[in-house]
Design an enzyme around this catalytic site. Structure first.
Site, PDB file in Angstrom:
ATOM      1  N   ASP A   1      26.660  36.124  35.892  1.00 45.00           N
ATOM      2  CA  ASP A   1      28.044  36.059  35.912  1.00 45.00           C
ATOM      3  C   ASP A   1      28.859  35.104  36.070  1.00 45.00           C
ATOM      4  O   ASP A   1      27.404  34.068  36.189  1.00 45.00           O
ATOM      5  CB  ASP A   1      28.306  36.991  37.040  1.00 45.00           C
ATOM      6  CG  ASP A   1      29.940  36.966  37.405  1.00 45.00           C
ATOM      7  OD1 ASP A   1      30.483  37.433  36.812  1.00 45.00           O
ATOM      8  OD2 ASP A   1      29.660  37.268  38.692  1.00 45.00           O
TER       9      ASP A   1
ATOM     10  N   THR B   1      31.960  33.583  38.174  1.00 45.65           N
ATOM     11  CA  THR B   1      32.680  33.322  39.007  1.00 45.65           C
ATOM     12  C   THR B   1      31.866  33.442  40.571  1.00 45.65           C
ATOM     13  O   THR B   1      30.606  35.199  40.225  1.00 45.65           O
ATOM     14  CB  THR B   1      33.790  34.306  39.528  1.00 45.65           C
ATOM     15  OG1 THR B   1      34.180  34.267  37.971  1.00 45.65           O
ATOM     16  CG2 THR B   1      34.800  33.312  40.650  1.00 45.65           C
TER      17      THR B   1
ATOM     18  N   ASP C   1      27.097  38.113  41.523  1.00 46.63           N
ATOM     19  CA  ASP C   1      27.065  38.127  42.779  1.00 46.63           C
ATOM     20  C   ASP C   1      28.371  39.344  43.735  1.00 46.63           C
ATOM     21  O   ASP C   1      27.965  39.027  44.835  1.00 46.63           O
ATOM     22  CB  ASP C   1      27.664  37.023  43.243  1.00 46.63           C
ATOM     23  CG  ASP C   1      28.969  36.509  43.274  1.00 46.63           C
ATOM     24  OD1 ASP C   1      28.635  37.231  42.143  1.00 46.63           O
ATOM     25  OD2 ASP C   1      29.893  36.497  43.721  1.00 46.63           O
TER      26      ASP C   1
END
Lengths: 325, 1161
Positions: free
Chosen positions: B393, B395, B804
């Site tokens: 991922d 961000t 996250d």
């Protein structure tokens, strides 16, 4: 709080933040074990380390092998005690049904087991409603040929002189004195075995195996020897000892011998063979060239491999040298 | 577009459970699930049966159960206890573990389900547990609350009916999105008001697509059909809001985007199962062969039942087939130890205990957050060493999700706010640091214009100061105001300009207020906003200053600004922008033009015409914008940094060197994502970018685009692959692919003519040849889809997903290994992952060190277990040929039971916990070593067959060695004979020693623990045997082992034989090791040779040169020179350094700017 703890906000790089309680507990211990940093010896098997090993193995094994081989070959000379074996072939003492067909408690003199032998002994457990002592297939099939050795001293005296064969000392000491015991109780051996019957194939009951008290009943050494089941279908068992009488004469002087066999034991039905072996014993047992030859072979192979490795290593060095220059 | 779309199945929701007024529509009560979240697997009642069922579904457990039952039923050579007890132990322990885990899940569910929710019933505010929420309930959500389910926005206590929502936990975008209430309901503010609302909502049945929602609301009083396109989940807007629940419980978009947590199996476990099946076949064939031979051999009655060994009556009468079958089973039981229960126990223990080393790792502990790594499953430890694809991922994973204004370039002069340079907060204008010579007077003017442009050209909203705990607090302590925008970049820019002296205060009555450097307030009238769209990639504002001058300020991507510029220092700015872009900064260009009133009139007319157009309004607006935004004067450029996580670039570089392909999957937009990719050096300066985006597909057909791309890529793929193998991927022919979500769904969508498979293959082909792939605008499920696509492509690579946010959960669950970054907000990813780490940089150690270790450990464990059991059982098999196929065991029962449990268990367990074939530092320094174990290298068939044959060879040596020693001869010095148990004990003794020493030969890392267990278990074997044979054991019915071991040791030939046989057994393995190392060394072995100073005496001086004391000023040079003198290592070393040098050099030359950026102070 969280903002203050951020090291990025620190101006002059002091301690980033005071260790908070939570952080302290979460923080893993800095021990060598937990960080996988235990001091360790890190050996690596390279040609360099293995080469000497190969040579050492070769140098040690070959002499041992030669020693064993020579010892083994010298065994035929009949000096010292002579051991008399009988051998059977094609006899499967190691068959599972056979191996387990015994009752060690009974043989150890346990009175309850004497009268109520283990189920493992079936179908040699009871005969005519009496418990068999000793029960089981092993005991039932005990070797019962009699071997006698006679020396015909010289041609002038044709009467054969019997050689004294010792019946004791053929079984393991621990077997004879610990593992095998006659049933406890008062009176004669016959009384101790009261209420039991002889194995079907035996001519006499167990208390009539020998005339001597300390070699009769369950502690009869012939029985003990037989009860130690052989590992392979062709086997030999120690039958008698011929002790050397004095140092001047060989145990079995050169001459003509008679072997008198009282033939009781049927082997024909299972295609078996009987043998009688006379042998002396060295520190490493009877004649067996295998170990000596094996040692010599392995030693030589190891030595050879050492040489091959040396060559490879040498070649490798050379090529890398030329490649580098 | 709402009502016309045909949805297959729709639901009608009665807002507030109120029946519609009669005559409008028939009231059909519908049943929906309640808002209960269930993630647990068992209930109290079904735990035992379900868990047992699941456990016995494992092939191994089932097998042991069968063996146990067979032993119970028939007369077998070994007692049922020998297999029943370990099985019971294993099953119980596993059940307890799983039960505990499920209990934790129940607890977490309960916490979720019981959190309070406010909702409105009969005009009153009621507080209830979240799980009692039903579809149609009207929910009141306060500021900063989390939404309990999927909702539709009815109203807020703001006048304009708006709210700001972050969807960070859904798709990872933490920016604030403005949502507008439905026109017809935004007036209902209070509980009483809303009670009067009679409305139904028609919408489609729940579906997982986050970005699609079609519905129609019927408000009875004023019928209309507005469309709602929002299902916000996290709210941070300043108001009380009223919502209506539409999807609840397991039907929420969130839950639908979660995937069921299926159990993951590692590649090692899969190979293990395959090997198991092989061994099962071996076992069955052994038993079959023996059974057949037994009956052939027994065909002569004197063999079947010689006079000395009669059967019982019942045995005789048994049916022949039944007898044969029983014999077969008995053989199975006799040989069943070839697949030992203890292997499973040991593997489980190794995984469980081994995973502690991850949690304990100090290097992976994050000081800042006080978090260490978490291990949620220990089943996948070794899979960490097998990763081929990483899906990350962006961000919050690669970046810190924290935008910072970096610099601006005005007219070619570079301005850097001091604040970022040295970490000091300087509120006033002195924070400007000019890199070039100071500009002249006219430049001064331009400079101020630039700052004003930045202050004005945005859509940022200002939140009042009194809300202190807002998300985006200005670091400026003087004036605390919070900027909110849908684009975090804009916030960063406005904050950046604030630090440069111009503060945007607010928008009031269409006047924008700015505080300038002199502390004066300037007011600009906001005339028009030409809002941002992703096609134009720019936005503009038209403002009128107090002096009456009309300006157009335009801000946008360089590619969209430069062509429209007629004046300005284009070349200088362009070069600066390019430099920044490659650095990974998000760049924007700023331009302006002054409009004379007549022009403005024209502009107004154009816009007005477009705005009122009924058809093709969008298109006409775009045309109008196109006309307006031209003939601009370039002012400068800005650079904003989405700060990368510490060492993110370093980590990615190392991972790529390890042969792992890194893909970035993000919900973010393309430009942003691409900038990040540059910043973390996924894309490099020379990377040729291939775009597969909606924009391009609109221009050409998908078919053409794909074929064109594949042609480009495949042309140079030959050289590319070679580069990759050498580990020196030069920047030439380096391709990076960018694809967006829409294009992906086109590729994935099945077609009528069935050609989609082709597209998929083509797409995969392109991906395989690209060194980096970036997927942007991805919905969570699409992320999972990508992972799945790669996972099931024909090489079946091992995938790892790291993220996250909650939006990464589906991909974390889909990938072979899912790693959660313990984020600042939300722990969903960490909770659903297999492993959680505090920072992205920890991935490097996780894979390169821990993964590598675990893999070599467990593969040795598996192979060794099979090996030692072949050694164990094969002599038994051979013995059957000599005992009339009677299933007689060679070894005593105690040995049979304890062999795997105690004599040989601990050394391998400890090996599999402690082994380090190369040092930690070496693994970290040289990522290419990871390639040595790629593709399950240590569990390939070749290796497996080698181990098996080694086992068979050793077994032959033990058995026939003992056989020839015993055959027909005496081995004692007193003439007495040995029996079958001595024979078995000799074989067993040789075996225990050989097998343990074999492990000792394989051990590269001898700690005291290894010494202790290896020599300790040999000693234990000897002591045990002495004891076992030294006493008449009263509880045993047999005394077969009495004094057997001691008698054996009392004769010389036994010692000589043991020594000989051990040597012979180990010899071939040693030879193989040495030869392979010498002739075909792997990279790992080369490193071992180089890095281990005591490996050979010649190396010692070279090693000592490394120590700083003996060293001159140039350590590396000395190190490099050393091997040329030392003979045996020259070749290895020269190659080694050929690989290593660029590795070491590149961070130095390339990283300098990045390093400065990453360093906190």
């Amino acid at each position: 709080m969280a903002m203050n703890c951020n090291p990025k906000d620190e101006v002059d790089g002091g301690p980033p933040c005071a260790p908070g309680g939570a952080a302290k507990t979460r923080r893993p211990d800095n021990t060598a074990f937990k960080q996988q940093r235990l001091p360790a010896w890190q050996p690596i098997l390279t040609a360099g380390t293995v080469l000497p090993t190969f040579f050492i193995v070769g140098l040690i094994f070959i002499p041992i092998g030669i020693g064993i081989f020579v010892t083994s070959n010298n065994i035929r000379e009949i000096e010292g005690n002579v051991f008399m074996y009988y051998g059977l072939s094609n006899f499967y003492q190691n068959h599972r049904r056979y191996v387990k067909s015994r009752d060690d408690s009974q043989l150890n003199g346990d009175p309850s087991a004497l009268h109520n032998p283990s189920k493992e002994c079936e179908p040699y457990r009871r005969n005519e409603d009496l418990p068999i002592a000793p029960c089981g297939a092993i005991a039932n099939s005990m070797f019962n040929d009699t071997l006698e050795l006679f020396l015909v001293s010289n041609e002038s005296d044709p009467t054969p002189k019997p050689i004294r064969l010792q019946r004791k000392g053929i079984a393991w000491w621990t077997d004879k004195h610990v593992k095998f015991r006659n049933p406890p109780g008062e009176g004669t051996l016959e009384e101790k075995f009261k209420g039991t019957t002889k194995p079907v194939n035996w001519p006499n009951p167990v208390y009539m195996l020998d005339s001597e008290e300390d070699n009769n009943g369950f502690i009869n050494e012939d029985l003990i020897v037989w009860m130690r089941t052989a590992a392979l279908p062709t086997f030999r068992k120690l039958y008698r000892l011929i002790e050397r009488t004095d140092d001047l004469h060989p145990t079995l002087p050169a001459g003509q011998y008679f072997l008198n066999i009282t033939y009781n034991y049927p082997v024909h039905s299972f295609d078996g063979r009987k043998r009688m072996i006379l042998s002396t014993i060295s520190w490493m047992g009877g004649k067996n060239p295998f170990l000596g030859i094996a040692y010599i072979t392995v030693g030589s192979i190891s030595f050879l491999l050492g040489v091959v490795l040396l060559v490879i290593n040498h070649k490798y060095r050379n090529s890398s040298n030329t490649a580098d220059t | 577009c709402a009502g016309e779309e045909d949805w297959v199945d729709s639901r009608t929701i009665y807002v507030g459970h109120k029946e519609p007024p009669p005559g409008a529509e028939a009231y059909i009560p519908q049943r929906y699930p309640d808002n209960r979240i269930v993630s647990s697997k068992y209930t109290f009642w079904n735990f035992i049966p379900k868990n047992l069922f699941e456990q016995f579904r494992r092939i191994a457990n089932f097998y042991f159960l069968i063996i146990f039952l067979v032993q119970l039923i028939i007369d077998t050579p070994t007692s049922p206890v020998t297999s029943g007890l370990p099985l019971f132990f294993v099953i119980t322990v596993t059940a307890i573990k799983q039960g505990y885990e499920d209990w934790l899940r129940h607890k977490a569910d309960n916490a979720m389900n019981q959190c309070p929710v406010h909702f409105i019933q009969h005009g009153k505010l009621v507080r209830k547990q979240s799980r009692k929420l039903r579809v149609g309930d009207i929910v009141m959500v306060k500021e900063n609350e989390t939404f309990p389910c999927d909702l539709i926005f009815l109203s807020s206590n703001r006048g304009d009916g708006t709210c700001h929502v972050t969807t960070a936990s859904l798709d990872g975008e933490s920016s604030h999105k403005t949502h507008y209430a439905i026109q017809d309901t935004k007036g209902f503010h209070t509980e009483e008001d809303i009670d009067a609302l009679h409305a139904t909502i028609e919408c489609e049945q729940p579906q997982p697509d986050l970005y699609k929602f079609v519905g129609r609301i019927n408000v009875y009083s004023n019928l209309s059909d507005p469309v709602v396109r929002s299902w916000p989940i996290r709210d941070e807007s300043p108001s009380l809001m009223l919502w209506v629940a539409i999807y609840t419980g397991m039907e929420t978009k969130m839950a639908l985007n979660y995937q069921s947590k299926s159990q993951k199996r590692s590649a090692v476990e899969k190979s293990m199962n395959v090997f198991l099946v092989v061994y099962l076949c071996i076992l069955i064939s052994k038993a079959l062969v023996n059974t057949v031979l037994k009956y052939v051999w027994q065909s002569e009655p004197f063999r079947d039942e010689p006079w000395y060994n009669q059967k019982t009556e019942s045995e005789r009468q048994r049916n022949l087939f039944l007898r044969a079958f029983t014999d077969f089973l008995a053989f199975m039981v006799l040989f069943n130890y070839i697949i030992p229960v203890s292997m499973y126990v040991t593997v489980e223990m190794q995984k469980f205990l081994g995973s502690y080393f991850i949690t304990w790792d100090e290097d992976m502990f994050d000081e800042e957050t006080g978090e260490g790594p978490l291990v949620n499953t220990s089943d996948l430890n070794e899979e960490l060493g097998q990763v081929e694809y990483i899906f990350t991922d962006k961000t919050g994973t690669l970046t810190e999700n924290n935008m910072a204004f970096k610099e601006c370039c005005i007219e070619g002069h570079v301005y850097v706010p001091h604040v970022i340079c040295n970490g000091q907060v300087l509120p006033d204008s002195s924070g400007i640091d000019m890199i070039d010579s100071s500009p002249g007077v006219s430049s001064r003017e331009r400079e101020e214009l630039f700052f004003r442009a930045l202050c004005l050209c945005h859509t940022v909203q200002v939140k009042d100061e009194d809300h202190v705990d807002g998300p985006r607090k200005s670091p400026d302590s003087g004036k605390s105001c919070i900027y909110i925008s849908s684009s975090p970049d804009e916030v960063a820019l406005v904050e950046g300009v604030q630090r440069l002296g111009f503060t945007y205060l607010r928008l009031k009555d269409s006047y924008m207020e700015i505080l300038n450097r002199n502390g004066d307030i300037e007011r600009f009238e906001l005339l028009e906003v030409l809002s941002f769209d992703s096609v134009r990639r720019r936005m503009s504002v038209i403002v009128r200053s107090t002096a009456g001058e009309i300006y157009l300020f335009c801000k946008g991507a360089d590619s969209s600004i430069f062509p429209r510029v007629i004046e300005g220092k284009v070349d200088q700015i362009r070069s600066r922008v390019e430099r920044n872009a490659v650095e990974g900064l998000r760049t924007l260009c700023v331009a302006y033009k002054r409009l004379i009133p007549e022009e403005y009139e024209g502009v107004c007319g154009l816009l007005q015409a477009a705005k009122v157009a009924l058809q093709d309004r969008e298109k006409k607006l775009a045309e109008a914008y196109e006309q307006i935004e031209k003939d601009l004067i370039l002012l400068g450029a800005t650079a904003v940094e989405d700060r990368l996580q510490e060492k993110a670039a370093d980590t990615i570089e190392a991972l790529q060197k390890a042969g792992i392909k890194v893909w970035v999957l993000t919900g973010d937009k393309m430009e942003t994502a691409a900038a990040t990719c540059y910043a973390c050096r996924l894309f490099r300066r020379g990377t040729q970018l291939l775009e597969l985006t909606t924009k391009r597909i609109e221009e050409q057909s998908l078919h053409d685009v794909l074929f064109e791309l594949s042609k480009t890529v495949l042309r140079c793929s030959g050289s590319l692959t070679r580069d990759h193998f050498s580990g020196l991927s030069t920047d030439m022919h380096d391709y990076g692919l960018i694809i967006d979500g829409a294009a992906l769904s086109l590729i994935m969508k099945p077609r009528e003519d069935g050609s989609s498979a082709n597209y998929r293959e083509l797409f995969l082909d392109i991906c395989r040849n690209c060194s980096a792939v970036l997927c942007c605008r991805m919905a969570p499920l699409q992320k999972a889809q990508i992972v799945k696509l790669i996972k099931f492509s024909k090489e079946h690579p091992i995938t790892l997903a790291i993220g996250d946010g909650a939006n990464d959960v589906s991909m974390i669950l889909e990938a072979h290994v899912g790693i959660g970054v313990i984020g600042k907000e939300g722990r969903q990813a960490a909770r659903n992952s297999d492993y959680a780490i505090p920072k992205f940089k920890h991935l490097k150690k996780m894979l390169l060190v821990h993964g590598h270790f675990y893999y070599i450990r467990i593969s040795e464990l598996v192979q060794y277990f099979f090996y030692k059991n072949v050694c164990f059982i094969f002599p038994q098999f051979l013995y059957q040929f000599f005992c009339g196929f009677s299933q007689q065991t060679l070894y005593d029962t105690a040995y049979l039971t304890l062999y795997n449990i105690s004599f040989t268990s601990l050394p391998i367990l400890l090996y599999s916990l402690m082994e380090q074939h190369v040092g930690v530092d070496v693994l970290k320094r040289d990522p290419s070593l990871y390639r040595d174990i790629a593709k399950n290298a240590l569990l390939r068939w070749r290796v497996f067959i080698y181990w098996t044959f080694l086992g068979v060879f050793d077994a032959l040596v033990f058995f026939f060695g003992a056989y020839f020693m015993f055959e027909n001869t005496t081995v004692t010095s007193n003439g007495q004979m040995f029996g079958n148990w001595t024979f078995g004990t000799l074989v067993f003794t040789v075996m225990v020693f050989t097998v343990t020493l074999k492990l000792a030969l394989d051990t590269h890392y001898w700690t005291w623990i290894n010494h202790f267990v290896i020599w300790g278990s040999l000693l234990f074997y000897v002591v045990f045997s002495l004891l076992w044979g030294g006493i008449i054991w009263p509880f045993l019915s047999y005394q077969r082992m009495y004094y057997v071991f001691i008698h054996m040791l009392s004769c010389g030939p036994a010692w000589l034989g043991i020594l000989l046989l051990i040597t012979v057994s180990l010899l071939p393995d040693i030879l193989k090791k040495v030869l392979c190392r010498q002739l075909w060394p792997t990279a790992t072995e080369r490193t071992q040779n180089t890095h281990c100073p005591d490996s050979s005496p010649e190396l010692a001086p070279a090693a000592s040169l490394q120590s700083p004391g003996a060293l001159g000023p140039r350590p590396t040079a000395a190190l490099r020179d050393a091997p040329t003198r030392k003979v045996p290592c020259v070749l290895w070393r020269s190659e080694e350094y050929a690989v290593l040098l660029p590795t070491r050099a590149s961070p130095v030359t390339v990283t300098v700017p990045a390093f400065c950026r990453d360093a906190p102070t």
